[in-house]
Design a protein around this motif. Structure first.
Motif, mmCIF file in Angstrom:
data_model
loop_
_atom_site.group_PDB
_atom_site.id
_atom_site.type_symbol
_atom_site.label_atom_id
_atom_site.label_comp_id
_atom_site.label_asym_id
_atom_site.label_seq_id
_atom_site.Cartn_x
_atom_site.Cartn_y
_atom_site.Cartn_z
ATOM 1 N N PRO A 38 -8.477 13.242 -6.221
ATOM 2 C CA PRO A 38 -7.246 12.510 -6.527
ATOM 3 C C PRO A 38 -6.926 11.495 -5.423
ATOM 4 C CG PRO A 38 -6.710 14.642 -5.618
ATOM 5 C CD PRO A 38 -8.208 14.590 -5.711
ATOM 6 N N GLN A 39 -5.982 10.611 -5.722
ATOM 7 C CA GLN A 39 -5.566 9.641 -4.708
ATOM 8 C C GLN A 39 -4.398 10.146 -3.889
ATOM 9 O OE1 GLN A 39 -5.286 5.593 -5.804
ATOM 10 N NE2 GLN A 39 -6.327 5.916 -7.737
ATOM 11 N N LEU A 40 -3.707 11.134 -4.448
ATOM 12 C CA LEU A 40 -2.529 11.670 -3.760
ATOM 13 C C LEU A 40 -2.546 13.186 -3.874
ATOM 14 C CD1 LEU A 40 0.399 11.463 -2.562
ATOM 15 C CD2 LEU A 40 1.199 11.241 -4.917
ATOM 16 N N LEU A 41 -2.296 13.835 -2.742
ATOM 17 C CA LEU A 41 -2.198 15.287 -2.743
ATOM 18 C C LEU A 41 -0.746 15.671 -2.514
ATOM 19 C CD1 LEU A 41 -4.996 17.031 -0.636
ATOM 20 C CD2 LEU A 41 -4.699 16.987 -3.122
ATOM 21 N N LEU A 42 -0.239 16.560 -3.357
ATOM 22 C CA LEU A 42 1.094 17.101 -3.146
ATOM 23 C C LEU A 42 0.910 18.584 -2.834
ATOM 24 C CD1 LEU A 42 2.867 15.462 -6.228
ATOM 25 C CD2 LEU A 42 2.892 14.669 -3.867
ATOM 26 N N LEU A 43 1.237 18.968 -1.616
ATOM 27 C CA LEU A 43 1.005 20.352 -1.212
ATOM 28 C C LEU A 43 2.350 21.012 -0.925
ATOM 29 C CD1 LEU A 43 -1.873 19.597 1.346
ATOM 30 C CD2 LEU A 43 -2.092 20.049 -1.104
ATOM 31 N N LEU A 48 -6.987 9.324 1.595
ATOM 32 C CA LEU A 48 -6.150 10.132 0.708
ATOM 33 C C LEU A 48 -4.740 10.214 1.299
ATOM 34 C CD1 LEU A 48 -6.475 12.014 -1.813
ATOM 35 C CD2 LEU A 48 -6.759 13.880 -0.211
ATOM 36 N N THR A 49 -3.754 10.151 0.440
ATOM 37 C CA THR A 49 -2.376 10.294 0.885
ATOM 38 C C THR A 49 -1.956 11.733 0.644
ATOM 39 O OG1 THR A 49 -2.060 8.055 0.086
ATOM 40 C CG2 THR A 49 -0.082 9.285 0.684
ATOM 41 N N VAL A 50 -1.288 12.336 1.625
ATOM 42 C CA VAL A 50 -0.933 13.743 1.510
ATOM 43 C C VAL A 50 0.556 13.922 1.770
ATOM 44 C CG1 VAL A 50 -1.404 16.080 2.319
ATOM 45 C CG2 VAL A 50 -3.220 14.373 2.373
ATOM 46 N N ASP A 88 0.835 -1.182 0.000
ATOM 47 C CA ASP A 88 0.000 0.000 0.000
ATOM 48 C C ASP A 88 0.872 1.235 0.000
ATOM 49 O OD1 ASP A 88 -2.622 0.106 -0.570
ATOM 50 O OD2 ASP A 88 -3.292 0.445 1.487
ATOM 51 N N VAL A 89 1.961 1.116 -0.724
ATOM 52 C CA VAL A 89 2.891 2.232 -0.826
ATOM 53 C C VAL A 89 2.494 3.090 -2.026
ATOM 54 C CG1 VAL A 89 5.291 2.884 -1.121
ATOM 55 C CG2 VAL A 89 4.711 0.871 0.206
ATOM 56 N N VAL A 90 2.234 4.353 -1.764
ATOM 57 C CA VAL A 90 1.758 5.244 -2.815
ATOM 58 C C VAL A 90 2.927 5.904 -3.542
ATOM 59 C CG1 VAL A 90 0.467 7.349 -3.250
ATOM 60 C CG2 VAL A 90 -0.447 5.629 -1.700
ATOM 61 N N ILE A 91 3.905 6.341 -2.755
ATOM 62 C CA ILE A 91 5.112 6.910 -3.362
ATOM 63 C C ILE A 91 6.272 5.994 -3.014
ATOM 64 C CG2 ILE A 91 6.729 8.859 -3.379
ATOM 65 C CD1 ILE A 91 4.417 10.641 -2.543
ATOM 66 N N ASP A 92 7.010 5.586 -4.032
ATOM 67 C CA ASP A 92 8.133 4.692 -3.807
ATOM 68 C C ASP A 92 9.231 5.080 -4.798
ATOM 69 O OD1 ASP A 92 9.793 2.675 -3.115
ATOM 70 O OD2 ASP A 92 8.536 1.037 -3.875
ATOM 71 N N VAL A 93 10.195 5.859 -4.319
ATOM 72 C CA VAL A 93 11.250 6.324 -5.236
ATOM 73 C C VAL A 93 12.627 6.006 -4.651
ATOM 74 C CG1 VAL A 93 9.903 8.146 -6.316
ATOM 75 C CG2 VAL A 93 11.181 8.653 -4.237
ATOM 76 N N GLN A 94 13.555 5.719 -5.537
ATOM 77 C CA GLN A 94 14.911 5.378 -5.100
ATOM 78 C C GLN A 94 15.956 6.216 -5.827
ATOM 79 O OE1 GLN A 94 13.007 2.497 -6.331
ATOM 80 N NE2 GLN A 94 12.140 2.328 -4.276
ATOM 81 N N HIS A 95 16.870 6.733 -5.044
ATOM 82 C CA HIS A 95 18.088 7.386 -5.547
ATOM 83 C C HIS A 95 17.796 8.495 -6.558
ATOM 84 C CE1 HIS A 95 19.848 3.993 -3.569
ATOM 85 N NE2 HIS A 95 19.274 3.146 -4.400
ATOM 86 N N LEU A 96 16.785 9.300 -6.285
ATOM 87 C CA LEU A 96 16.484 10.399 -7.206
ATOM 88 C C LEU A 96 17.554 11.471 -7.114
ATOM 89 C CD1 LEU A 96 12.661 11.125 -6.938
ATOM 90 C CD2 LEU A 96 13.884 9.627 -8.510
ATOM 91 N N THR A 97 18.005 11.907 -8.297
ATOM 92 C CA THR A 97 18.952 13.018 -8.349
ATOM 93 C C THR A 97 18.473 13.972 -9.428
ATOM 94 O OG1 THR A 97 20.800 11.682 -7.618
ATOM 95 C CG2 THR A 97 21.341 13.668 -8.848
ATOM 96 N N ARG A 147 -0.200 4.620 1.864
ATOM 97 C CA ARG A 147 -1.542 5.145 1.619
ATOM 98 C C ARG A 147 -2.166 5.669 2.911
ATOM 99 N NH1 ARG A 147 -5.023 4.876 -2.311
ATOM 100 N NH2 ARG A 147 -3.608 3.553 -3.475
ATOM 101 N N GLY A 148 -2.831 6.807 2.804
ATOM 102 C CA GLY A 148 -3.543 7.365 3.943
ATOM 103 C C GLY A 148 -2.660 8.117 4.929
#
Lengths: 322, 386
Positions: free
Chosen positions: A166-171, A198-200, A16-25, A43-44
């Motif tokens: 939406p399912q994800l809010l980026l504020l 909702l994931t925020v 239930d992982v909504v954001i999953d990022v690795q080694h972003l540059t 999530r949530g």
């Protein structure tokens, strides 16, 4: 059978992982603004994103919603690849920009209807009407968005990015320049939305807001330094803090005396008190020992505040950066 | 934090400091001007362009005008007359039609500005002293272009003939040149100007409408929101262009309507074809403006690009100065401009009654320019903030 195969690409299917990022540059003109950043958001969750100005918060958020392409690293947002499936991500993400970015020369209602139409809502007029009611903007629906006060603009912006459900809010720093009452109402709203699943992800400078998040992450110089619950972050800092109370003249003098003393890593005034912190408890004790005997100063050992922890992290990061 | 306030209070100069403050603003303006490379370029480019265009490309007594000659007989005199025509410098024989109908078509489509018809038995009649007549048809939609050439005609041809054939130049001419100013027999300049204005006004207004549309979103910060939404560059482009097609259409209808009512400009051709091709022209200009908008970094730059584009449109399209009178390179530049093609279309339809088949080259050219502009715009449009 085929449904089983399709499952991993479906939003939220990845556990239930909504954001999953690795080694972003991400680099701008050769200067890394975000470095080797990895994070997971469930999530949530209300996930607080903290860090000083220019630390890479906005850049990270923009990479998550497809507005920027990472130079290195991989990851998914709502199960979609952040490099190749940004079109899909955009349909499911509500993004509230740091700067008010609705049309100032459109009315509240017209702005909301516009967004409703772009996201393909069946009845954008009804959706806008409902949102106006929900946001408490009734009576202002025909006012131009540019004429609203800061607090109302922020409410409208929140209403706009939640309109398509939406399912994800980026504020991105949603409460900058907003008064305390509006801020509190805003956070109540966020919690209500999160309770609905909702994931925020919310970036902020305010420590009190950080404490309202389920989880927080601290980012400085483009690196994610620490993440977890507030309790976890404070405990992980290994910081010893004393709160000194006295009259302001004595405090000012003490502040100058203590700054730079061995063992004392941080001195910060908080109204009528002074927070004195050190990473090495014993060294701090030794450093402040001569002052503890003074009668005009009232020393109390306490838990470091989140702000103490963050400023300490920032100083450490600065040292590493040099 | 205490270091923010200077430890030593800086001393201030005495007095009101009028010039000092003026100087401060002046320095700031210079720095900003230097940062804005496009503005800097405009300071150099606009005067250079004006000088070069006015100096080299524009000719108000145009020469080498395309001429079609219909020879009803093959004779030495005919050839001699043609040579004399060419020697005037005003005419350049580009077409040799076989029939009158073909000659008419060439004139209607604007391929030639003059048609010369030498009738059968011309030489024999000349030798017998019967004073035969030849016909010179001028496309008088642009009275300026036709005027000086016609003026030179009589005298020069007559003397050339006298010289070649020793036909006595005894006052009375040996033959008669009948000139026929077609399409605008009264030589009214407004008949030429009003249709031209339709194109010029549309170019200016349409360019400005869309040239600002993307840069405005960027400057006001709304672009970030728009890009974060599920919408594609083509959708944004069409959504921004289409409303102005309606605006442009209303504007074109208004100018043409006023032209008809106040200046009695005729519409000899089909209003339907005129409306259709005008819409195409409007869309072409909107696309070009939109392209500028995707290339420019701010609204000022977009405006400057529009002006840079507008200038050759005015000078090289045949609006102010006869197209046929320009040197070949300037004509090539002119062919790249939608206004050049639209002017031919609007003048031909209104004044000559031209049909779509006469104008298909210009219509296709405009459509081509529109597609090129749209392709550039869509590829230039930045979908991310990278």
């Amino acid at each position: 059978m085929s449904e089983v195969n399709a499952a991993p690409t479906r939003p939220g299917a990845n556990g239930d992982v909504v954001i999953d990022v690795q080694h972003l540059t991400k680099k701008f003109d050769g200067r890394a603004v975000v470095r080797d950043l990895s994070m997971q958001v469930k999530r949530g969750t209300i996930y607080g994103f903290l860090g000083p100005n220019g630390s890479g918060k906005t850049t990270t958020i923009r990479m998550l919603c497809g507005l920027l392409t990472p130079d290195e690293g991989t990851g998914t947002c709502l199960g979609y690849d952040i490099r190749t499936q940004t079109d899909k991500i955009k349909t499911q993400v509500g993004y509230m920009t740091q700067r008010f970015s609705l049309y100032q020369d459109l009315s509240v209602r017209e702005n909301l209807e516009f967004i409703g139409r772009i996201y393909g809502l069946e009845n954008p007029r009804a959706a806008a009407r409902a949102a106006i009611k929900r946001l408490g903007l009734s009576g202002r629906e025909d006012q131009l968005a540019g004429e609203l006060s800061g607090g109302w603009k922020q409410r409208l912006a929140l209403g706009a990015c939640t309109l398509p459900a939406p399912q994800l809010l980026l504020l991105d720093e949603p409460t900058a320049g907003v008064d305390p009452k509006a801020r509190r109402e805003f956070w109540n709203e966020i919690h209500a939305l999160a309770a609905d699943g909702l994931t925020v992800l919310v970036s902020t400078h305010y420590m009190d807001e950080a404490e309202r998040c389920h989880e927080i992450a601290y980012i400085a110089y483009g690196e994610l330094l620490v993440h977890g619950t507030v309790k976890h972050v404070i405990a992980a800092s290994h910081l010893t803090t004393y709160v000194v109370s006295a009259n302001s003249g004595a405090l000012n003098e003490l502040s100058q005396d203590l700054t730079g003393k061995p063992g004392v890593d941080m001195v910060a005034p908080f109204g009528t008190s002074l927070h004195v912190s050190g990473r090495d408890g014993a060294a701090l004790e030794a450093g402040i020992a001569p002052y503890r005997r003074r009668a005009d100063l009232d020393w109390k050992k306490s838990e470091p505040s989140l702000e103490d922890v963050f400023i300490d992290l920032m100083i450490k990061a600065q040292d590493n950066f040099k | 934090m205490s270091h923010i306030i200077p430890s030593e209070t800086p001393r201030r100069r005495q007095g009101n400091g009028f010039w000092r403050k003026t100087w401060a603003v002046l320095i700031k303006e210079f720095i900003q001007l230097q940062r804005d490379r496009v503005s800097f370029g405009m300071i150099v480019m606009i005067p250079l362009m004006q000088l070069l265009l006015f100096g080299y490309a524009i000719n108000t007594t145009p020469r080498n005008l395309p001429t079609a000659v219909l020879l009803q007989e093959r004779s030495d005199v005919g050839r001699s007359i043609l040579a004399a025509f060419a020697n005037t410098g005003y005419f350049r024989v580009t077409e040799l039609p076989a029939t009158e109908a073909e000659l008419d078509r060439l004139l209607a489509s604007g391929k030639v500005l003059f048609g010369v018809e030498i009738p059968a038995n011309f030489e024999r009649a000349l030798r017998r002293g019967e004073v035969p007549s030849m016909l010179v048809i001028a496309d008088a939609t642009d009275p300026v272009a036709a005027g000086s050439a016609l003026g030179a005609l009589n005298r020069v041809v007559q003397t050339a003939l006298a010289h070649d054939y020793a036909i006595p130049d005894a006052g009375a001419p040996a033959f008669e040149i009948r000139t026929h100013a077609r399409y605008n027999p009264a030589g009214k300049t407004e008949l030429n100007i009003v249709p031209g204005l339709v194109g010029t006004i549309l170019t200016m207004t349409m360019l400005i409408f869309t040239a600002l549309s993307v840069t405005r979103e960027i400057e006001r910060g709304t672009m970030e929101n728009l890009l974060a939404m599920p919408i594609t560059p083509i959708e944004i482009m069409l959504g921004k262009i289409l409303p102005y097609v309606v605006v442009g259409f209303v504007q074109a209808a208004m100018i043409i309507g006023v032209g008809i009512v106040l200046f009695h400009v005729p519409v000899l051709g089909s209003l339907f074809v005129l409306a259709g091709l005008s819409t195409l022209f409007i869309a072409t200009n909107l696309s070009i403006g939109y392209t500028f908008s995707t290339v420019a970094q701010n609204q000022l730059q977009a405006m400057q690009m529009s002006i840079m584009f507008f200038l050759p449109n005015i000078l090289l399209s045949g609006f102010m100065f006869p197209f046929a009178g320009m040197p070949v390179w300037a004509q090539w530049v002119g062919e790249m401009l939608p206004l050049t093609h639209y002017l031919r279309i609007v003048r031909s339809i209104m004044l000559k009654g031209a049909t779509l088949s006469d104008l298909h080259y210009d219509a296709l050219a405009m459509a081509g320019l529109m597609l090129v502009a749209m392709t550039i715009a869509v590829t230039r449009f930045r979908r991310t903030l990278d």
